[in-house]
Enzyme design. Sequence first.
Site, mmCIF file in Angstrom:
data_model
loop_
_atom_site.group_PDB
_atom_site.id
_atom_site.type_symbol
_atom_site.label_atom_id
_atom_site.label_comp_id
_atom_site.label_asym_id
_atom_site.label_seq_id
_atom_site.Cartn_x
_atom_site.Cartn_y
_atom_site.Cartn_z
ATOM 1 N N GLY A 1 -9.457 -36.739 11.562
ATOM 2 C CA GLY A 1 -10.142 -35.652 12.242
ATOM 3 C C GLY A 1 -10.860 -34.757 11.253
ATOM 4 N N GLY A 2 -10.205 -33.656 10.865
ATOM 5 C CA GLY A 2 -10.847 -32.644 10.037
ATOM 6 C C GLY A 2 -11.539 -33.180 8.789
ATOM 7 N N HIS B 1 -6.531 -39.688 23.391
ATOM 8 C CA HIS B 1 -6.228 -38.751 22.295
ATOM 9 C C HIS B 1 -5.296 -37.659 22.824
ATOM 10 C CE1 HIS B 1 -6.676 -35.702 19.211
ATOM 11 N NE2 HIS B 1 -7.119 -36.661 18.415
ATOM 12 N N GLU C 1 -0.709 -41.377 16.385
ATOM 13 C CA GLU C 1 -0.992 -40.021 15.923
ATOM 14 C C GLU C 1 0.116 -39.075 16.404
ATOM 15 O OE1 GLU C 1 -5.426 -39.446 15.069
ATOM 16 O OE2 GLU C 1 -5.139 -39.044 17.183
ATOM 17 N N GLU D 1 -5.249 -34.611 22.446
ATOM 18 C CA GLU D 1 -5.925 -33.411 22.976
ATOM 19 C C GLU D 1 -6.397 -33.642 24.407
ATOM 20 O OE1 GLU D 1 -8.578 -32.901 19.651
ATOM 21 O OE2 GLU D 1 -6.847 -32.364 18.414
ATOM 22 N N SER E 1 -3.648 -35.529 9.906
ATOM 23 C CA SER E 1 -3.733 -34.870 8.587
ATOM 24 C C SER E 1 -3.927 -35.853 7.431
ATOM 25 C CB SER E 1 -2.509 -33.984 8.346
ATOM 26 O OG SER E 1 -2.489 -32.914 9.284
ATOM 27 N N GLY F 1 -4.071 -31.980 12.617
ATOM 28 C CA GLY F 1 -4.686 -30.716 12.228
ATOM 29 C C GLY F 1 -3.723 -29.709 11.617
ATOM 30 N N ASN G 1 -13.051 -38.921 13.666
ATOM 31 C CA ASN G 1 -13.161 -38.304 14.991
ATOM 32 C C ASN G 1 -13.687 -36.886 14.793
ATOM 33 O OD1 ASN G 1 -12.812 -37.168 17.506
ATOM 34 N ND2 ASN G 1 -10.566 -37.209 17.443
ATOM 35 N N TRP G 2 -14.954 -36.689 15.134
ATOM 36 C CA TRP G 2 -15.563 -35.371 14.887
ATOM 37 C C TRP G 2 -15.168 -34.336 15.935
ATOM 38 C CZ3 TRP G 2 -21.347 -35.974 12.919
ATOM 39 C CH2 TRP G 2 -21.313 -36.590 11.657
ATOM 40 N N LYS G 3 -14.509 -34.779 17.004
ATOM 41 C CA LYS G 3 -14.108 -33.846 18.076
ATOM 42 C C LYS G 3 -15.322 -33.018 18.530
ATOM 43 C CE LYS G 3 -9.511 -33.854 16.114
ATOM 44 N NZ LYS G 3 -8.192 -33.255 16.105
HETATM 45 C C1 PEP Z 1 -7.171 -36.495 15.178
HETATM 46 O O1 PEP Z 1 -7.231 -35.527 15.922
HETATM 47 O O2 PEP Z 1 -7.426 -37.634 15.606
HETATM 48 C C2 PEP Z 1 -6.772 -36.273 13.804
HETATM 49 C C3 PEP Z 1 -6.225 -37.271 13.165
HETATM 50 O O3 PEP Z 1 -6.977 -35.023 13.289
HETATM 51 P P1 PEP Z 1 -6.646 -34.504 11.790
HETATM 52 O O4 PEP Z 1 -7.027 -35.596 10.826
HETATM 53 O O5 PEP Z 1 -7.498 -33.280 11.625
HETATM 54 O O6 PEP Z 1 -5.197 -34.229 11.753
#
Ligand code: PEP
Length: 252
Positions: free
Chosen positions: A230-231, A93, A164, A95, A209, A170, A10-12
Site C-alpha cells: 500500500g503506502g 480488501h 493481509e 478496507e 506494511s 498501514g 495498491n494506491w487506494k
Molecule cells: C494494503 O492496504 O493492501 C497494504 C498492504 O497497505 P500497507 O502496505 O500500507 O500496509
Amino acid sequence: MASLPYIVGNWKMNGTRASLSEARAIDRGAARLPKVQVAIAPPATLLHRTREAVELIGIGGQDCHAKDSGAFTGDTSAAMLKDAGADFTIVGHSERRTLHGETDADVRAKAEAALGAGLAVILCVGETEGERDAGNAESVVGGQLEGSCPHSDGAVDKLTVAYEPVWAIGTGRVPSVDDVAAMHKAIRAKLVSIYGEAGAGVRILYGGSVKAENASELLSIRDVGGALVGGASLTAESFLAIVGAAAALEDN
Ligand code: PEP
C-alpha cells in the site's frame, strides 16, 4: 517451474494525473528487473491514463461490482475496469470488508464477475488483531477462503491470494516470520482442499506494511510468492526498492 515473484502496488484513494509520472518511473524500473512481475492498482479514475502511460507492468482495479451494469450509483463493473485497460482487480480488501460491509459471499460474487469479464483476481484475506490474539487467525482466514474463493471454470488459474493481517495494514507492524510462514502454509493447504492439485500453484502474496527494509525477509519465507504493497507503492522510489529486493533474491 516456480512463478516469478509478483509485487503489486495498491494506491487506494490516492493519485491524480500528477501521479502518472510515478507510474511511468515504476514501469521503467520494472523493465530493468525482469525477474519480477510488477503491477499497480491505481484509482479507477486513472486506469485508462495509466494503461496508456506504461508498457510493461500490469494494471488493475481495487474493487469491482458483482453486476455488469445497472442502477448502482458510484460503482464500477469488472467489464468497465477491463474496458479501461485493467488486467486484474483486487477484491475483498479489508478496507472494503470493514468500511463497506462486504461479506465473503459479496467478495466471491465480485471475483466471479471479474473472471467473467476476463480479469485476473487478487483476493484478499486476513484476520483482525482480536482474532489473532484469540488464537483464531487461521480459522478466520480459512473461513474467508472457503466463503470467497471463486469456483467458475478456470478460476484457479487466474487467482492470486493476498494474506493481509488487518492489524498490519498501514501500521508499520508486521507479523513474525514464523507467523507469516504458518499462515501461508495454512492458506496453501486450504487452497489445495478447495481446488485440488491446482491449488498448489496459486500464488500467495503477503501484504501489510511491506517496505524496502523488511521486503527481503518477508519474500524469503516459503510460500510467499510476492507482496501487496500500500503506502510504499505511492512513489516509484519506495516501490522499486521493494521490487529490487525481490529481484535480488531471484539472483541468489
Ligand atoms: C494494503 O492496504 O493492501 C497494504 C498492504 O497497505 P500497507 O502496505 O500500507 O500496509
